[in-house]
Scaffold this motif. Structure first.
Motif, mmCIF file in Angstrom:
data_model
loop_
_atom_site.group_PDB
_atom_site.id
_atom_site.type_symbol
_atom_site.label_atom_id
_atom_site.label_comp_id
_atom_site.label_asym_id
_atom_site.label_seq_id
_atom_site.Cartn_x
_atom_site.Cartn_y
_atom_site.Cartn_z
ATOM 1 N N VAL A 1 0.854 -1.191 0.000
ATOM 2 C CA VAL A 1 0.000 0.000 0.000
ATOM 3 C C VAL A 1 0.890 1.241 0.000
ATOM 4 O O VAL A 1 1.798 1.365 0.811
ATOM 5 C CB VAL A 1 -0.916 0.023 1.249
ATOM 6 N N THR A 2 0.628 2.150 -0.910
ATOM 7 C CA THR A 2 1.426 3.367 -0.978
ATOM 8 C C THR A 2 1.174 4.236 0.247
ATOM 9 O O THR A 2 0.040 4.626 0.523
ATOM 10 C CB THR A 2 1.108 4.163 -2.262
ATOM 11 N N CYS A 3 2.236 4.517 0.986
ATOM 12 C CA CYS A 3 2.157 5.363 2.175
ATOM 13 C C CYS A 3 3.539 5.946 2.421
ATOM 14 O O CYS A 3 4.539 5.222 2.372
ATOM 15 C CB CYS A 3 1.711 4.552 3.393
ATOM 16 N N MET A 4 3.622 7.221 2.664
ATOM 17 C CA MET A 4 4.881 7.881 2.975
ATOM 18 C C MET A 4 4.710 8.821 4.166
ATOM 19 O O MET A 4 5.395 9.820 4.292
ATOM 20 C CB MET A 4 5.418 8.635 1.759
ATOM 21 N N THR A 5 3.790 8.479 5.047
ATOM 22 C CA THR A 5 3.475 9.319 6.193
ATOM 23 C C THR A 5 4.701 9.556 7.069
ATOM 24 O O THR A 5 4.945 10.675 7.513
ATOM 25 C CB THR A 5 2.339 8.694 7.021
ATOM 26 N N CYS A 6 5.475 8.514 7.325
ATOM 27 C CA CYS A 6 6.643 8.655 8.199
ATOM 28 C C CYS A 6 7.681 9.606 7.591
ATOM 29 O O CYS A 6 8.268 10.414 8.298
ATOM 30 C CB CYS A 6 7.274 7.297 8.510
ATOM 31 N N ARG A 7 7.893 9.489 6.294
ATOM 32 C CA ARG A 7 8.844 10.380 5.616
ATOM 33 C C ARG A 7 8.396 11.826 5.746
ATOM 34 O O ARG A 7 9.184 12.724 6.039
ATOM 35 C CB ARG A 7 8.968 10.013 4.135
ATOM 36 N N ASP A 8 7.122 12.054 5.540
ATOM 37 C CA ASP A 8 6.590 13.408 5.611
ATOM 38 C C ASP A 8 6.664 13.982 7.021
ATOM 39 O O ASP A 8 6.805 15.194 7.199
ATOM 40 C CB ASP A 8 5.145 13.432 5.108
ATOM 41 N N SER B 1 14.629 14.243 7.897
ATOM 42 C CA SER B 1 14.715 13.509 6.627
ATOM 43 C C SER B 1 15.515 12.219 6.783
ATOM 44 O O SER B 1 16.284 11.839 5.904
ATOM 45 C CB SER B 1 15.307 14.394 5.520
ATOM 46 N N ALA B 2 15.327 11.549 7.915
ATOM 47 C CA ALA B 2 16.030 10.296 8.183
ATOM 48 C C ALA B 2 15.345 9.112 7.505
ATOM 49 O O ALA B 2 15.918 8.029 7.428
ATOM 50 C CB ALA B 2 16.118 10.046 9.688
ATOM 51 N N ILE B 3 14.132 9.315 7.015
ATOM 52 C CA ILE B 3 13.410 8.261 6.317
ATOM 53 C C ILE B 3 13.222 8.691 4.870
ATOM 54 O O ILE B 3 12.661 9.744 4.587
ATOM 55 C CB ILE B 3 12.033 7.988 6.964
ATOM 56 N N CYS C 1 13.369 11.574 17.864
ATOM 57 C CA CYS C 1 12.358 12.532 18.315
ATOM 58 C C CYS C 1 10.956 11.939 18.379
ATOM 59 O O CYS C 1 10.100 12.452 19.090
ATOM 60 C CB CYS C 1 12.365 13.773 17.434
ATOM 61 N N GLY C 2 10.702 10.875 17.601
ATOM 62 C CA GLY C 2 9.406 10.229 17.629
ATOM 63 C C GLY C 2 8.346 10.850 16.738
ATOM 64 O O GLY C 2 7.192 10.431 16.777
ATOM 65 N N ALA C 3 8.723 11.815 15.903
ATOM 66 C CA ALA C 3 7.746 12.489 15.053
ATOM 67 C C ALA C 3 7.051 11.528 14.094
ATOM 68 O O ALA C 3 5.911 11.746 13.705
ATOM 69 C CB ALA C 3 8.417 13.608 14.256
ATOM 70 N N CYS C 4 7.710 10.438 13.740
ATOM 71 C CA CYS C 4 7.152 9.477 12.792
ATOM 72 C C CYS C 4 6.278 8.419 13.451
ATOM 73 O O CYS C 4 5.503 7.742 12.779
ATOM 74 C CB CYS C 4 8.288 8.798 12.021
ATOM 75 N N VAL D 1 13.359 3.468 3.910
ATOM 76 C CA VAL D 1 14.733 3.182 4.316
ATOM 77 C C VAL D 1 15.084 4.203 5.392
ATOM 78 O O VAL D 1 14.982 5.407 5.164
ATOM 79 C CB VAL D 1 15.718 3.287 3.130
ATOM 80 N N LEU D 2 15.470 3.703 6.562
ATOM 81 C CA LEU D 2 15.809 4.582 7.681
ATOM 82 C C LEU D 2 17.312 4.776 7.748
ATOM 83 O O LEU D 2 18.070 3.809 7.735
ATOM 84 C CB LEU D 2 15.322 3.976 8.993
#
Length: 169
Positions: free
Chosen positions: A111-118, A123-125, A147-150, A138-139
């Motif tokens: 499933v296309t998802c890039m929530t963590c990157r955003d 920009s670690a992901i 920081c836990g933002a993702c 890719v982390l």
């Protein structure tokens, strides 16, 4: 929700299965920046750091400070350290953890998802293209501040904190 709740204790560590699935062992707990398991012994559980945290991600668990990344992210503002009268927070305000992305990740399930990157402010992901499916996360652990933002925004709860690996000389 009571930010000073105290769930049952569990052994500390990170299992092999937990590493592979990005789920921590039951006793692993991410700590605020500058805090370590060694300095945590000085924590009295007073809650001054909890009250001082502008993002309201700190709580007292088992009589010691902990972080709940489902509530938000750490901005490294140092308000927790400034409010603490005990030597819980070291001068170097680093997290003792990074994040890991498990196979529960939607992109890894087609499933296309890039929530963590955003959500990642460092920009670690990044997402690597692949033939026949959505790009895969890719982390870069070297860029991850912990920081836990993702973690909170992930729709499949596929991201969790894990202990930062220390390079041995």
């Amino acid at each position: 929700m009571d930010r000073t709740s105290t769930p049952a204790a569990a052994p500390e560590g990170f299992s092999r299965r937990g590493f592979l699935t990005a789920r921590p062992a039951p006793g692993f707990r991410p700590l605020p920046p500058g805090a370590s398991m060694a300095t945590l012994a000085a924590c009295t559980g007073c809650g001054d750091c909890v009250s001082a945290c502008p993002t309201q991600i700190l709580l007292v668990r088992e009589g010691r400070v902990a972080i709940d990344f489902d509530a938000g992210e750490c901005t490294f503002c140092n308000a927790c350290a400034d409010a603490c009268a005990q030597p819980v927070f070291a001068e170097t305000r680093l997290m003792q953890h990074v994040v890991a992305i498990s196979d529960a990740c939607l992109a890894r399930r087609g499933v296309t998802c890039m929530t963590c990157r955003d959500a990642c402010p460092e920009s670690a992901i990044r997402f690597q293209p692949r033939a026949g499916g959505p790009f895969l996360p890719v982390l870069d652990a070297g860029l991850c501040t912990g920081c836990g933002a993702c973690i909170g925004p992930c729709p499949s709860s596929a991201i969790a904190a894990r202990p930062r690996e220390v390079a041995h000389a």
